[in-house]
Design a protein around this motif. Sequence first.
Motif, PDB file in Angstrom:
ATOM      1  N   ALA A  55       0.853  -1.185   0.000  1.00 46.36           N
ATOM      2  CA  ALA A  55       0.000   0.000   0.000  1.00 46.36           C
ATOM      3  C   ALA A  55       0.888   1.233   0.000  1.00 46.36           C
ATOM      4  CB  ALA A  55      -0.912   0.004   1.223  1.00 46.36           C
ATOM      5  N   THR A  56       0.288   2.369  -0.295  1.00 40.33           N
ATOM      6  CA  THR A  56       1.056   3.621  -0.326  1.00 40.33           C
ATOM      7  C   THR A  56       0.301   4.739   0.368  1.00 40.33           C
ATOM      8  OG1 THR A  56       2.212   5.208  -1.755  1.00 40.33           O
ATOM      9  CG2 THR A  56       0.151   4.327  -2.585  1.00 40.33           C
ATOM     10  N   ILE A  57       1.071   5.615   0.991  1.00 32.50           N
ATOM     11  CA  ILE A  57       0.552   6.880   1.517  1.00 32.50           C
ATOM     12  C   ILE A  57       1.085   7.968   0.593  1.00 32.50           C
ATOM     13  CG2 ILE A  57       0.505   8.470   3.468  1.00 32.50           C
ATOM     14  CD1 ILE A  57       1.111   6.052   5.282  1.00 32.50           C
ATOM     15  N   THR A  58       0.199   8.596  -0.154  1.00 30.69           N
ATOM     16  CA  THR A  58       0.626   9.578  -1.152  1.00 30.69           C
ATOM     17  C   THR A  58       0.727  10.962  -0.520  1.00 30.69           C
ATOM     18  OG1 THR A  58      -1.518  10.423  -1.924  1.00 30.69           O
ATOM     19  CG2 THR A  58      -0.790   8.287  -2.786  1.00 30.69           C
ATOM     20  N   GLY A  59       1.391  11.853  -1.236  1.00 37.24           N
ATOM     21  CA  GLY A  59       1.333  13.262  -0.883  1.00 37.24           C
ATOM     22  C   GLY A  59       0.077  13.890  -1.457  1.00 37.24           C
ATOM     23  N   PRO A  60      -0.108  15.198  -1.270  1.00 39.03           N
ATOM     24  CA  PRO A  60      -1.291  15.875  -1.817  1.00 39.03           C
ATOM     25  C   PRO A  60      -1.289  15.806  -3.342  1.00 39.03           C
ATOM     26  CG  PRO A  60       0.278  17.472  -0.932  1.00 39.03           C
ATOM     27  CD  PRO A  60       0.773  16.124  -0.532  1.00 39.03           C
ATOM     28  N   MET A  61      -2.381  15.363  -3.914  1.00 37.32           N
ATOM     29  CA  MET A  61      -2.409  15.085  -5.343  1.00 37.32           C
ATOM     30  C   MET A  61      -2.614  16.322  -6.211  1.00 37.32           C
ATOM     31  SD  MET A  61      -1.555  11.987  -5.355  1.00 37.32           S
ATOM     32  CE  MET A  61      -1.901  11.373  -7.006  1.00 37.32           C
ATOM     33  N   ASP A  62      -2.451  17.510  -5.625  1.00 34.68           N
ATOM     34  CA  ASP A  62      -2.364  18.729  -6.426  1.00 34.68           C
ATOM     35  C   ASP A  62      -0.909  19.177  -6.562  1.00 34.68           C
ATOM     36  OD1 ASP A  62      -1.893  19.563  -3.842  1.00 34.68           O
ATOM     37  OD2 ASP A  62      -3.275  21.272  -3.904  1.00 34.68           O
ATOM     38  N   MET A  63       0.026  18.256  -6.237  1.00 32.79           N
ATOM     39  CA  MET A  63       1.458  18.525  -6.381  1.00 32.79           C
ATOM     40  C   MET A  63       2.079  17.447  -7.273  1.00 32.79           C
ATOM     41  SD  MET A  63       2.553  19.644  -2.509  1.00 32.79           S
ATOM     42  CE  MET A  63       4.091  20.392  -3.061  1.00 32.79           C
ATOM     43  N   THR A  64       2.933  17.875  -8.195  1.00 31.63           N
ATOM     44  CA  THR A  64       3.479  16.931  -9.169  1.00 31.63           C
ATOM     45  C   THR A  64       4.381  15.885  -8.524  1.00 31.63           C
ATOM     46  OG1 THR A  64       5.252  18.506  -9.679  1.00 31.63           O
ATOM     47  CG2 THR A  64       3.302  18.528 -11.100  1.00 31.63           C
ATOM     48  N   ALA A  65       5.082  16.238  -7.450  1.00 32.46           N
ATOM     49  CA  ALA A  65       5.923  15.235  -6.784  1.00 32.46           C
ATOM     50  C   ALA A  65       5.074  14.086  -6.270  1.00 32.46           C
ATOM     51  CB  ALA A  65       6.700  15.880  -5.637  1.00 32.46           C
ATOM     52  N   ALA A  66       3.933  14.400  -5.678  1.00 34.35           N
ATOM     53  CA  ALA A  66       3.040  13.355  -5.164  1.00 34.35           C
ATOM     54  C   ALA A  66       2.463  12.521  -6.299  1.00 34.35           C
ATOM     55  CB  ALA A  66       1.923  13.986  -4.346  1.00 34.35           C
ATOM     56  N   ILE A  67       2.067  13.185  -7.373  1.00 36.00           N
ATOM     57  CA  ILE A  67       1.517  12.470  -8.531  1.00 36.00           C
ATOM     58  C   ILE A  67       2.556  11.512  -9.105  1.00 36.00           C
ATOM     59  CG2 ILE A  67       0.699  12.756 -10.903  1.00 36.00           C
ATOM     60  CD1 ILE A  67      -0.490  15.468  -9.978  1.00 36.00           C
ATOM     61  N   ASP A  68       3.778  11.988  -9.270  1.00 39.00           N
ATOM     62  CA  ASP A  68       4.829  11.163  -9.874  1.00 39.00           C
ATOM     63  C   ASP A  68       5.212   9.991  -8.976  1.00 39.00           C
ATOM     64  OD1 ASP A  68       4.794  12.833 -12.038  1.00 39.00           O
ATOM     65  OD2 ASP A  68       6.644  13.902 -11.532  1.00 39.00           O
ATOM     66  N   ARG A  69       5.220  10.194  -7.667  1.00 39.35           N
ATOM     67  CA  ARG A  69       5.566   9.098  -6.757  1.00 39.35           C
ATOM     68  C   ARG A  69       4.461   8.052  -6.732  1.00 39.35           C
ATOM     69  NH1 ARG A  69       8.328  13.078  -2.132  1.00 39.35           N
ATOM     70  NH2 ARG A  69       9.742  14.021  -3.666  1.00 39.35           N
ATOM     71  N   ARG A  70       3.221   8.477  -6.814  1.00 36.09           N
ATOM     72  CA  ARG A  70       2.122   7.511  -6.919  1.00 36.09           C
ATOM     73  C   ARG A  70       2.229   6.754  -8.238  1.00 36.09           C
ATOM     74  NH1 ARG A  70      -3.472   6.634  -5.641  1.00 36.09           N
ATOM     75  NH2 ARG A  70      -3.868   4.603  -6.601  1.00 36.09           N
ATOM     76  N   THR A  71       2.538   7.468  -9.304  1.00 38.03           N
ATOM     77  CA  THR A  71       2.684   6.821 -10.616  1.00 38.03           C
ATOM     78  C   THR A  71       3.776   5.760 -10.583  1.00 38.03           C
ATOM     79  OG1 THR A  71       1.897   8.777 -11.806  1.00 38.03           O
ATOM     80  CG2 THR A  71       3.261   7.213 -13.041  1.00 38.03           C
ATOM     81  N   GLY A  72       4.927   6.095 -10.012  1.00 37.08           N
ATOM     82  CA  GLY A  72       6.028   5.136  -9.952  1.00 37.08           C
ATOM     83  C   GLY A  72       5.676   3.906  -9.151  1.00 37.08           C
ATOM     84  N   PHE A  73       5.005   4.093  -8.019  1.00 36.65           N
ATOM     85  CA  PHE A  73       4.565   2.963  -7.191  1.00 36.65           C
ATOM     86  C   PHE A  73       3.640   2.053  -7.984  1.00 36.65           C
ATOM     87  CE2 PHE A  73       1.301   1.204  -4.322  1.00 36.65           C
ATOM     88  CZ  PHE A  73       2.099   0.500  -3.422  1.00 36.65           C
ATOM     89  N   ASP A  74       2.634   2.646  -8.642  1.00 38.84           N
ATOM     90  CA  ASP A  74       1.676   1.845  -9.402  1.00 38.84           C
ATOM     91  C   ASP A  74       2.341   1.120 -10.571  1.00 38.84           C
ATOM     92  OD1 ASP A  74      -0.361   2.625  -7.718  1.00 38.84           O
ATOM     93  OD2 ASP A  74      -1.095   4.218  -9.032  1.00 38.84           O
ATOM     94  N   GLU A  75       3.240   1.798 -11.267  1.00 35.33           N
ATOM     95  CA  GLU A  75       3.914   1.184 -12.411  1.00 35.33           C
ATOM     96  C   GLU A  75       4.724  -0.033 -11.982  1.00 35.33           C
ATOM     97  OE1 GLU A  75       6.251   4.154 -14.327  1.00 35.33           O
ATOM     98  OE2 GLU A  75       4.544   5.052 -15.412  1.00 35.33           O
ATOM     99  N   GLU A  76       5.400   0.063 -10.848  1.00 37.50           N
ATOM    100  CA  GLU A  76       6.223  -1.061 -10.401  1.00 37.50           C
ATOM    101  C   GLU A  76       5.346  -2.247 -10.000  1.00 37.50           C
ATOM    102  OE1 GLU A  76       9.788  -3.064  -9.855  1.00 37.50           O
ATOM    103  OE2 GLU A  76       9.356  -1.140 -10.831  1.00 37.50           O
ATOM    104  N   LEU A  77       4.220  -1.979  -9.379  1.00 39.73           N
ATOM    105  CA  LEU A  77       3.315  -3.070  -9.030  1.00 39.73           C
ATOM    106  C   LEU A  77       2.804  -3.768 -10.282  1.00 39.73           C
ATOM    107  CD1 LEU A  77       3.524  -1.967  -6.156  1.00 39.73           C
ATOM    108  CD2 LEU A  77       1.031  -2.196  -5.949  1.00 39.73           C
ATOM    109  N   VAL A  78       2.415  -3.001 -11.282  1.00 37.74           N
ATOM    110  CA  VAL A  78       1.932  -3.585 -12.538  1.00 37.74           C
ATOM    111  C   VAL A  78       3.030  -4.424 -13.181  1.00 37.74           C
ATOM    112  CG1 VAL A  78       1.194  -3.060 -14.889  1.00 37.74           C
ATOM    113  CG2 VAL A  78       0.186  -1.820 -12.962  1.00 37.74           C
TER     114      VAL A  78
END
Length: 340
Positions: free
Chosen positions: A194-217
């Motif tokens: 599971a992941t705890i993301t940062g605020p999703m109105d910030m690109t750093a948080a969006i990119d870190r969520r993206t990387g987490f999801d991509e690796e799981l896939v």
Amino acid sequence: MAARPAGRAAPTLESVAARAGVSRATAGRVLSGSTTVGEQAREAVLRAAAELSYVTNRAARSLMTRRSDSVAFVVAEPEERFFGDPHFALMLRGAQSTVAEHDVQLVFSIVSGDAERERFERFARSGHLDGVILLSLHGEDPLPRRLREAGVPVMLSGRPFTPVPGLPYVDTDNVAGARSAAGLLADRGRHRLATITGPMDMTAAIDRRTGFDEELVARGLRSHGAVEGDFSFESGRQAMQQLLAVAPDVDGVFAANDLMALGALQVLGESGRSVPTDVAVVGFDDSPLGTSARPALTTVRQHVSRMGAALAAGLLDEIEHGRPGAPVILPTELVLRDTV
């Protein structure tokens, strides 16, 4: 620097140039911080200035160059967020060390609301600043675009939420960093992630969520939960409580920054779960706070001081040459400690 004997006339730019064996214009460029002068001439001018106890007349130089010799370091967060997260202080240190080498003043400002933002914009547009470094912007913040439209050079920390033509930035490879965190958890046999993301109105948080999801896939895994935090310790606590409520069998957590990871560690301890035996945790930042945690936090290191220095260097280069540079993306690396 030696004191000037009483009664002796103050050294002038001409006297510095004469002693250094260069033109007045060359001496002036060196003493104004220009990087376009050859190293030999630069050293001669600086040596002559030291020997003569020459002090730059900043006011006169400003009239000649139409510069203030000041740049701003602006954080778009509330005061408690700035002072509670070492990330900002490390970034500020890197920027300060760079501007100091160029005899430029760094002005620090926090703008967390519309009134503060408008007041700062008026200040910047009135000629008090040669450029601005902006950190921690949320969503469609109009400040960088408005400043650039007013002719004020801007460097942004982090990829802009919406592309702005001609807006340079310095960022960390957040996608790759998050992928390495998820990959480490999977490599250690954790498959209920599971992941705890940062605020999703910030690109750093969006990119870190993206990387987490991509690796799981890529590994054929599914997410066991994602809860949004705001990069604070307390939001990490609350997010971990929510994750345990919906996925009590979670065995690996990636938090998008170290403060939230530390909040998660506290909740896991309170719930009777052992770290890393029951649940492994990886943060992001390599904050000094992570090394003092018990257990010490495994994390993704981003080179925060280097980012601050790169932001300042890019801004000073644009001020000097009149054109923005290309975006800079810095790499990350895993720091293995005791939570995985």
